[in-house]
Design a protein around this motif. Structure first.
Motif, PDB file in Angstrom:
ATOM      1  N   SER A 167      44.324  -3.127  44.350  1.00 55.32           N
ATOM      2  CA  SER A 167      44.353  -2.924  42.894  1.00 55.32           C
ATOM      3  C   SER A 167      44.533  -4.226  42.129  1.00 55.32           C
ATOM      4  CB  SER A 167      45.475  -1.946  42.521  1.00 55.32           C
ATOM      5  OG  SER A 167      46.744  -2.500  42.846  1.00 55.32           O
ATOM      6  N   GLY A 168      44.834  -5.320  42.811  1.00 53.74           N
ATOM      7  CA  GLY A 168      44.903  -6.614  42.144  1.00 53.74           C
ATOM      8  C   GLY A 168      43.525  -7.175  41.876  1.00 53.74           C
ATOM      9  N   THR A 169      43.401  -7.997  40.850  1.00 54.00           N
ATOM     10  CA  THR A 169      42.082  -8.510  40.449  1.00 54.00           C
ATOM     11  C   THR A 169      41.859  -9.969  40.814  1.00 54.00           C
ATOM     12  OG1 THR A 169      42.945  -9.099  38.254  1.00 54.00           O
ATOM     13  CG2 THR A 169      42.008  -6.876  38.527  1.00 54.00           C
ATOM     14  N   TYR A 170      42.863 -10.643  41.357  1.00 53.77           N
ATOM     15  CA  TYR A 170      42.760 -12.083  41.580  1.00 53.77           C
ATOM     16  C   TYR A 170      41.669 -12.428  42.584  1.00 53.77           C
ATOM     17  CZ  TYR A 170      44.125 -16.819  42.965  1.00 53.77           C
ATOM     18  OH  TYR A 170      44.140 -18.152  43.258  1.00 53.77           O
ATOM     19  N   ASN A 171      41.639 -11.749  43.729  1.00 46.26           N
ATOM     20  CA  ASN A 171      40.683 -12.104  44.774  1.00 46.26           C
ATOM     21  C   ASN A 171      39.242 -11.790  44.389  1.00 46.26           C
ATOM     22  OD1 ASN A 171      42.657 -13.051  46.533  1.00 46.26           O
ATOM     23  ND2 ASN A 171      43.020 -11.028  47.415  1.00 46.26           N
ATOM     24  N   THR A 223      54.572 -18.256  37.722  1.00 43.98           N
ATOM     25  CA  THR A 223      53.269 -18.569  38.303  1.00 43.98           C
ATOM     26  C   THR A 223      52.106 -18.321  37.358  1.00 43.98           C
ATOM     27  OG1 THR A 223      52.979 -16.343  39.215  1.00 43.98           O
ATOM     28  CG2 THR A 223      54.186 -17.939  40.559  1.00 43.98           C
ATOM     29  N   GLY A 224      52.370 -17.658  36.241  1.00 43.71           N
ATOM     30  CA  GLY A 224      51.277 -17.321  35.339  1.00 43.71           C
ATOM     31  C   GLY A 224      50.456 -16.148  35.822  1.00 43.71           C
ATOM     32  N   ARG A 225      50.929 -15.418  36.826  1.00 43.05           N
ATOM     33  CA  ARG A 225      50.216 -14.268  37.379  1.00 43.05           C
ATOM     34  C   ARG A 225      50.984 -12.986  37.097  1.00 43.05           C
ATOM     35  NH1 ARG A 225      45.163 -15.998  38.016  1.00 43.05           N
ATOM     36  NH2 ARG A 225      45.187 -18.075  38.946  1.00 43.05           N
ATOM     37  N   ASN A 226      50.237 -11.888  36.955  1.00 41.97           N
ATOM     38  CA  ASN A 226      50.865 -10.586  36.758  1.00 41.97           C
ATOM     39  C   ASN A 226      51.211  -9.973  38.116  1.00 41.97           C
ATOM     40  OD1 ASN A 226      50.643 -10.597  33.924  1.00 41.97           O
ATOM     41  ND2 ASN A 226      48.493  -9.971  34.062  1.00 41.97           N
ATOM     42  N   GLY A 227      52.177 -10.599  38.750  1.00 41.73           N
ATOM     43  CA  GLY A 227      52.642 -10.097  40.036  1.00 41.73           C
ATOM     44  C   GLY A 227      51.865 -10.649  41.215  1.00 41.73           C
ATOM     45  N   GLU A 228      52.523 -10.762  42.339  1.00 41.84           N
ATOM     46  CA  GLU A 228      51.913 -11.177  43.601  1.00 41.84           C
ATOM     47  C   GLU A 228      52.438 -10.268  44.703  1.00 41.84           C
ATOM     48  OE1 GLU A 228      52.542 -15.278  44.412  1.00 41.84           O
ATOM     49  OE2 GLU A 228      51.823 -15.954  42.455  1.00 41.84           O
ATOM     50  N   GLU A 273      46.823 -10.638  50.909  1.00 41.08           N
ATOM     51  CA  GLU A 273      47.563 -10.827  49.676  1.00 41.08           C
ATOM     52  C   GLU A 273      46.624 -10.700  48.484  1.00 41.08           C
ATOM     53  OE1 GLU A 273      49.228 -14.722  49.433  1.00 41.08           O
ATOM     54  OE2 GLU A 273      47.316 -15.750  49.648  1.00 41.08           O
ATOM     55  N   ASN A 274      47.214 -10.428  47.333  1.00 38.75           N
ATOM     56  CA  ASN A 274      46.454 -10.356  46.098  1.00 38.75           C
ATOM     57  C   ASN A 274      47.404 -10.624  44.929  1.00 38.75           C
ATOM     58  OD1 ASN A 274      44.223 -10.057  44.444  1.00 38.75           O
ATOM     59  ND2 ASN A 274      43.655  -8.039  45.265  1.00 38.75           N
ATOM     60  N   LEU A 279      39.405 -15.025  49.479  1.00 43.71           N
ATOM     61  CA  LEU A 279      39.438 -13.951  50.467  1.00 43.71           C
ATOM     62  C   LEU A 279      40.740 -13.173  50.412  1.00 43.71           C
ATOM     63  CD1 LEU A 279      37.852 -15.746  53.539  1.00 43.71           C
ATOM     64  CD2 LEU A 279      36.764 -14.183  51.938  1.00 43.71           C
ATOM     65  N   GLY A 280      41.854 -13.885  50.304  1.00 42.17           N
ATOM     66  CA  GLY A 280      43.142 -13.218  50.239  1.00 42.17           C
ATOM     67  C   GLY A 280      43.543 -12.531  51.521  1.00 42.17           C
TER      68      GLY A 280
END
Length: 533
Positions: free
Chosen positions: A73-77, A5-10, A57-58, A84-85
């Protein structure tokens, strides 16, 4: 996960809660005389349903140590406005009913029953919260009449008929109300705010969908109870069908409204037969057959206040690598389940599809329009059957259960997506792409009658072989060892997917439930031991 996904974890947290409160109150009363037998029943029912849930979710975590236990602690949202997540919902509904039933029996020859259910649901409009649903039935046991006493080959003969109405309120809450919903973010006065607006039209006249059903039949047992069964003719009419229908803008705020529009009818014959074919000391054989026919028609999409369309397309197929679009549509005066698409006319020199135009000419598929489409099959069986055989020889027993459907077609969507050389890149195609379909070299997954096949089949669904020991001891009375096999074989001209992959009811019969994916069926074997103490 990051590689895909190109993300550092979900991570996600979610819960859904469903609560139901129920109160039932019943009163029964009966009295008998020498020839007359009466039974009365009355009751009240209260049901309250509440459904609510929350999800969050984040993405993009510096560590996966805490998993979903520290979503913040996730930075995506937080990295973009509008993410909103999270989400939540809550809805409730209430269903209340008053009901009663009276039954009468005279000398076990004449029977009559009347019932009435007065039911209210919070889901309906302010003008039609309540509905009344009566039912009446009558029976006549001819075999108890004096003029039948000399007919010795008739053990039981009964005529019966009934009529009843049912209601449907199986849809989401708040469909009768004008509700608002949140839309996209808009920039206003130096900041972003959530846009709100109407998302549903009010319908105070939303009312119960009603089913009106009647049937007449005969029950019988003949030849010293060797042959027994029943024959029924039924007619079911669903009216005031619930659904979303197009309305004009304005005066409405939304393009669709949840309305009572439409009528559907189904008629047919049901047969049930049981034959005690052989009864001897060492060998028994009992065979039973159940069959039913179905003649289904969608009568109308209109009523006195709303003029609907003549037909509605159903859901589209996934669009990759081509765009097949919808395959089936519901049309006034036609059966549910029609495959309405192009008729296959071969392939051209470039290996692309040819179809028949409305005038009967062969044309390239990309020149076809909806006017060139026609009914090329139907996925709803006209006849369903099951056949069960129970055999016993001394201590051995054998059960064979067959079932089948007839008078329908299936649509091979697996071949549509995975059986062509032009399938999506990096797709593992079926061998049919270079075998049965080898002439179709450039044609993509476009709906046409090439993928329609006769679906008639008979399947040996279950076979069980057992052996019984009579054990006369203090602790065990008997022991039985058995072996069961399921899904043994299918007799059908169609050699593709297992027939259980195709829906045989609902609004889109004859098509695999997922349309593009299929979980293979299996043959199952079971060995067991039964002990009676």
């Amino acid at each position: 996960m990051s590689n895909k996904t190109g993300r550092n974890g979900e991570a996600q947290r979610k819960y859904d809660k469903n609560k139901q409160e129920t109160l039932e109150w019943l009163v029964n009363y009966g009295f008998d005389t020498d020839s007359h037998h009466f039974k009365l029943m009355g009751g009240y029912s209260y049901q309250y349903f509440v459904n609510d849930g929350l999800s969050a979710e984040n993405k993009d975590f510096s560590s996966d140590l805490l998993g979903p236990d520290n979503l913040g602690s996730g930075t995506y949202n937080s990295s973009a406005i509008g993410r909103l997540g999270m989400g939540s919902y809550k809805n409730d509904s209430k269903l209340i009913a008053f009901f009663g039933r009276a039954s009468y029996n005279f000398k076990d020859k004449y029977f009559a029953t009347f019932s009435l259910r007065h039911e209210g649901s919070s889901k309906f409009g302010a003008n039609h919260k309540w509905g009344s649903f009566p039912a009446v039935s009558a029976g006549w046991r001819l075999s108890e009449e004096e003029f039948m006493k000399d007919v010795t080959w008739v053990n039981e003969l009964k005529l019966r008929g009934d009529y009843g109405e049912t209601g449907n309120q199986d849809f989401a809450s708040y469909q009768s109300l004008s509700t608002m919903g949140s839309w996209q973010l808009v920039y206003y006065n130096g900041t972003y705010i959530k846009e709100w607006g109407f998302d549903k039209n009010a319908n105070p006249d939303l009312k119960w969908e009603k089913g009106k059903n009647w049937n007449v039949g005969v029950d019988f047992s003949l030849f010293d109870n060797m042959l027994s069964g029943s024959v029924n003719y039924y007619s079911r009419k669903q009216q005031d069908l619930l659904g979303n229908y197009n309305v004009s803008l304005p005066p409405n705020s939304s393009a669709t409204t949840f309305l009572n529009v439409g009528t559907m009818r189904n008629r047919g014959v049901e047969i049930e037969l049981t034959l005690n074919a052989v009864r001897t000391r060492n060998f028994d054989w009992t065979t039973s057959f159940i069959g039913s026919t179905s003649d289904n028609r969608f009568v109308s999409f209109s009523n006195q206040t709303h003029k609907g369309q003549k037909f509605y397309w159903l859901s589209s197929f996934p669009a990759y690598p081509g765009n097949p679009g919808p395959l089936q549509r519901i049309e006034e005066g036609e059966r549910i389940g029609n495959f309405y698409t192009f008729e296959y006319a071969g392939v051209d020199d470039a290996g692309n599809w040819l179809i028949y135009s409305k005038d009967g000419d062969k044309i390239p598929v990309d020149q076809g329009t909806d006017d060139d489409k026609r009914v090329v099959g139907n996925g709803l069986p006209k006849f369903n059957m099951s056949w069960n055989n129970t055999l016993r020889y001394r201590n051995f027993d054998l059960t064979l259960y067959f079932r089948g459907n007839f008078g329908f077609q299936v649509y091979d969507s697996m071949n549509l997506y995975y059986g062509l050389q032009s399938a999506a890149p990096n797709t593992n195609v079926l061998s049919s792409a270079y075998d049965a379909n080898k002439a179709v070299t450039t044609g993509k997954n476009v709906h046409n009658s090439y993928f329609v096949h006769d679906g008639d089949f008979v399947k040996l669904d279950v076979a069980t072989l057992g052996y019984n020991w009579n054990i006369n001891c203090r602790w065990v009375n008997s022991l039985r060892v058995y072996f069961t096999a399921r899904n043994l074989f299918t007799v059908s001209r169609y050699k593709g997917l297992d027939m259980d992959a195709f829906a045989v009811n609902g609004m889109e019969p004859g098509v695999p439930g997922n349309k593009i994916s299929y979980y293979p069926s299996t043959r199952q074997y079971l060995f067991g031991v039964q002990l009676n103490f």
